[in-house]
Structures are given as C-alpha cells and as structure tokens.
Scaffold this active site. Structure first.
Site, PDB file in Angstrom:
ATOM      1  N   GLY A 127      -1.127   9.969 -10.032  1.00 46.38           N
ATOM      2  CA  GLY A 127      -0.813   8.685  -9.420  1.00 46.38           C
ATOM      3  C   GLY A 127       0.584   8.223  -9.797  1.00 46.38           C
ATOM      4  N   SER A 129       3.803   8.400  -7.146  1.00 45.99           N
ATOM      5  CA  SER A 129       4.527   7.835  -6.002  1.00 45.99           C
ATOM      6  C   SER A 129       3.749   6.696  -5.347  1.00 45.99           C
ATOM      7  CB  SER A 129       4.800   8.918  -4.962  1.00 45.99           C
ATOM      8  OG  SER A 129       5.692   9.887  -5.461  1.00 45.99           O
ATOM      9  N   GLU A 244       6.232  19.868 -14.612  1.00 44.34           N
ATOM     10  CA  GLU A 244       5.933  20.022 -13.194  1.00 44.34           C
ATOM     11  C   GLU A 244       7.065  20.738 -12.472  1.00 44.34           C
ATOM     12  OE1 GLU A 244       4.783  17.317  -9.269  1.00 44.34           O
ATOM     13  OE2 GLU A 244       5.774  16.386 -10.976  1.00 44.34           O
ATOM     14  N   GLU A 377      18.020  15.159  -4.073  1.00 45.58           N
ATOM     15  CA  GLU A 377      19.027  14.187  -4.488  1.00 45.58           C
ATOM     16  C   GLU A 377      18.779  13.729  -5.930  1.00 45.58           C
ATOM     17  OE1 GLU A 377      18.904  14.601  -0.236  1.00 45.58           O
ATOM     18  OE2 GLU A 377      17.325  14.137  -1.664  1.00 45.58           O
TER      19      GLU A 377
END
Length: 393
Positions: A127, A129, A244, A377
């Site tokens: 949990g 974004s 990750e 980005e």
C-alpha cells in the site's frame, strides 16, 4: 572483480539445475514458458515446494530461515530458476517486507510474521501509491489518527498488485501533517479482513486482473502493527524500495527471454528464409544483447558490493532504470518476431506457434515497467543526487 565460478560454485550450479529438473511441475514450467498467468494456489504450492528444500527465502540470513548463501550463490540460483522456466514467486513478503522487518521490526513482529512469510501462510500486498501520490510518494494523504491503542485509517491506495488475493497489506500512512511531508509518514501492517477495507479490481492493458484500488474507511489497526517508530515510515519505505528496484531489474529472466528470441529467429521464417537472415533484425537482437550484457555486469558489481557487506543502495536505481528498459526492448522484439501471430488477442485455440500466444499481452503490460517501482524520472533524480552528487534547487 572475478566473474569465474569456483569449482564449488559450479557444483552448486549443477545441484540447483538438477533439482529444478526433478521438482518443477511440468504444467507450471509450460505456463511460465508461455507467459500464462498462474493462479494463487499454483504459486503458493510451488513456493511451499521451494520452502521444503530451504530455497525460498534465498536472501534471508540463516537466523531467519535463509540458506546462508553467498551473493554469488543467490545469483546462480536465480539464473538457474529462470533457465528452468520456474515461477519467480511472491516478492512482496519475501523480498520486500521480510528485510524491512529484520531491520526495523520488533522481536514480536519478527517472531510472528517471518515464519508465516516463509511458510506462505500470508500473502502480502503493498500500500504505497495513491491516486495523487505515485511518483511523488511523499504527497500521500491516507491518514492514521491515534485512538488509544489503535490507529484509525482513512484513505485509498492504487495499483495494489494482487490485493484481491492478499490477506495482509504493508501500508504507508500519514500520522502527522507537521513539518516536512516526509517526516509525518509511518509504516503499518494491516489485516485485509479488517472491517472498512474494500478492494476494487483494475483490469490492466494485458486483460488480466493483477491490480486493484484499495479503500480504507475507519479501519482500526493496533499500534503494535507499527513498524519502526512513528514518523519513520519514509526511511523504512526507502529501504524497502532498494530491494524492490534491484529485483525489478529481472536480469535472469531477461537472459532467458533473449535466448528464446534468438531461437525463435532461427526456427521461424518468412519468404522461405529464417528470420535470423534479416540483417536489420540481427542488428536489433545484437543491440538488445549488448544492453542486457551491460545490465548483467552492473548487477554483478552490485552483487560484489553486497558480498563485501554493503547493503543495496542508490545503485539499485541504476538496475531498475536499465533493467526495465531492457525488458521493454525485448518485448518489442518479441512482437516483431511474432508478426501477424501477435495480432490475435486471447484467441480460442492456437493461432501459430504457442510461444507467440502471449507476445502482445507481454508487450502491453511491459509498457508499465518503466513506471512501477518508481518511474524513470524518479530513478534519474536518485542517480543524479545520490550517485553523481548533483544538487537541485
């Protein structure tokens, strides 16, 4: 850096290769080879086979049930796993949350959750974004308000991968609105069966149900489920993301994909000639393989640093950035090789070679690879600041 395997490492490689050949169920192997989505039950059953051999939590220390492998052994294992077309497994608990609990969790949390992750008793989802806080994660608005021994959580999360299968979620929540926005974030463990949680499906561009929206309405969470200190969530989150992003690079699976693409180019043809005879295609394959080789050596340097006792750091952003670009490049080549066989969308029965059936779906979903886990980005900013030492105003 010496990249030659020792005799002991070569013996280990052979042991792993033989074990996969003897223990990987044929139906799982074929589904993974063709890119067919596995069910929750299939994944859990496979991971329990791995755990029975002691080869599930390969990056965990021995004290928490890991096999006590070197970084090189973990690299060899992942290469052989991909080579065997074995499923990757559940990364949320094993690769992300497990290391976080070891670093920041209480002894009670470690004793309870780590064995359950290892035994596949829990399926964790992430949990992080939110609709207005994706790449700018620090802008998250899901609130956790103190109420005695509990927090009351309200808000929503998006892109909750396999949230419809999960029984638990690790969640970033805002516990304070004072000071810098990063300072008011905390890391909570939440039972998905708690009243007030609703999961709504998001069907992704490949036509599959991987993703979800998750809504929290007056969800009561015990304060003992706080990982680290209140307000330390940003530090915990960054630590988790390094693990990750290293995993998302997917070097082992991309190497197998590259091998399969070259085989397909040799075995399939157009106008009476193998596709490999096309000089333009050969040039594209060569470019992709060069990019993949560069990625692999970057991964090996990271492994060498890990073997020297250094935890994954901002270098993981390099792996994530280049790894997902390679995945997209290979998926594009797959569509080019498949040609008209890539056009049918989940056709009834086979249309052309079976290995082309999921080509377009793989290509479509891989478009998201340069966004999830931190967009390109974001990764470039991390590299600029943390590796190159550039300052932005």
């Amino acid at each position: 850096m010496n990249i030659d395997f020792s005799p002991e490492e070569l013996a280990f490689q052979q042991e792993v290769r033989e074990w996969f050949a003897q223990n990987l169920p044929a139906d799982l192997k074929r589904k993974t080879e063709l890119g067919i989505m596995l069910s929750k039950d299939e994944l859990v059953a496979w991971q329990r086979i791995l755990n029975g051999r002691g080869w599930l939590v390969t990056g965990w220390p021995k004290e928490y049930g890991g096999p006590d492998w070197t970084a090189t052994q973990r690299y060899i294992f992942d290469m052989e796993r991909a080579r065997a077309n074995a499923p990757i497994g559940l990364s949320m608990g094993i690769i992300m949350l497990g290391p976080v609990l070891m670093a920041f969790g209480t002894q009670e949390q470690k004793d309870y959750y780590l064995p359950r992750i290892r035994n596949c008793d829990d399926w964790w989802c992430q949990g992080y974004s939110e609709p207005g806080a994706g790449s700018d994660l620090a802008s998250l608005k899901t609130m956790a308000v103190s109420d005695g021994d509990d927090y009351i959580v309200n808000g929503s999360k998006i892109w909750t991968t396999y949230g419809h299968w999960a029984n638990r979620i690790f969640c970033l929540v805002r516990t304070s609105t004072e000071g810098k926005k990063q300072e008011g974030i905390s890391f909570l463990l939440i039972d998905m069966d708690t009243p007030g949680i609703e999961v709504r499906p998001i069907i992704s561009i490949d036509g599959e149900h991987h993703l979800n929206e998750t809504f929290f309405t007056d969800v009561r969470v015990p304060k003992k489920n706080l990982v680290g200190k209140e307000g330390q969530g940003w530090t915990v989150a960054k630590y988790l993301l390094t693990h990750e992003r290293t995993t998302i690079a997917g070097v082992a699976d991309s190497k197998v994909h590259m091998t399969n693409l070259k085989r397909m180019a040799r075995e399939n043809g157009a106008n009476g000639e193998p596709l490999m005879n096309d000089p333009n295609l050969r040039q594209k394959l060569a470019k992709a393989e060069i990019n993949l080789t560069a990625l692999e050596y970057t991964n090996l340097r990271t492994l060498a640093a890990t073997a020297a006792g250094k935890a994954p750091g901002p270098e993981s952003s390099l792996l994530k950035l280049d790894g997902t670009a390679v995945q997209q490049e290979l998926s594009e080549l797959g569509v080019e090789l498949a040609g008209q066989y890539a056009w049918p969308w989940k056709a009834e029965g086979e249309v052309g070679p079976a290995e082309y059936a999921s080509t377009m779906m793989r290509y479509a979903f891989t478009r998201a690879a340069t966004i999830y886990g931190g967009s390109d980005e974001v990764q470039k900013n991390v590299i600029a600041k943390m590796i190159l030492g550039l300052n932005f105003k």
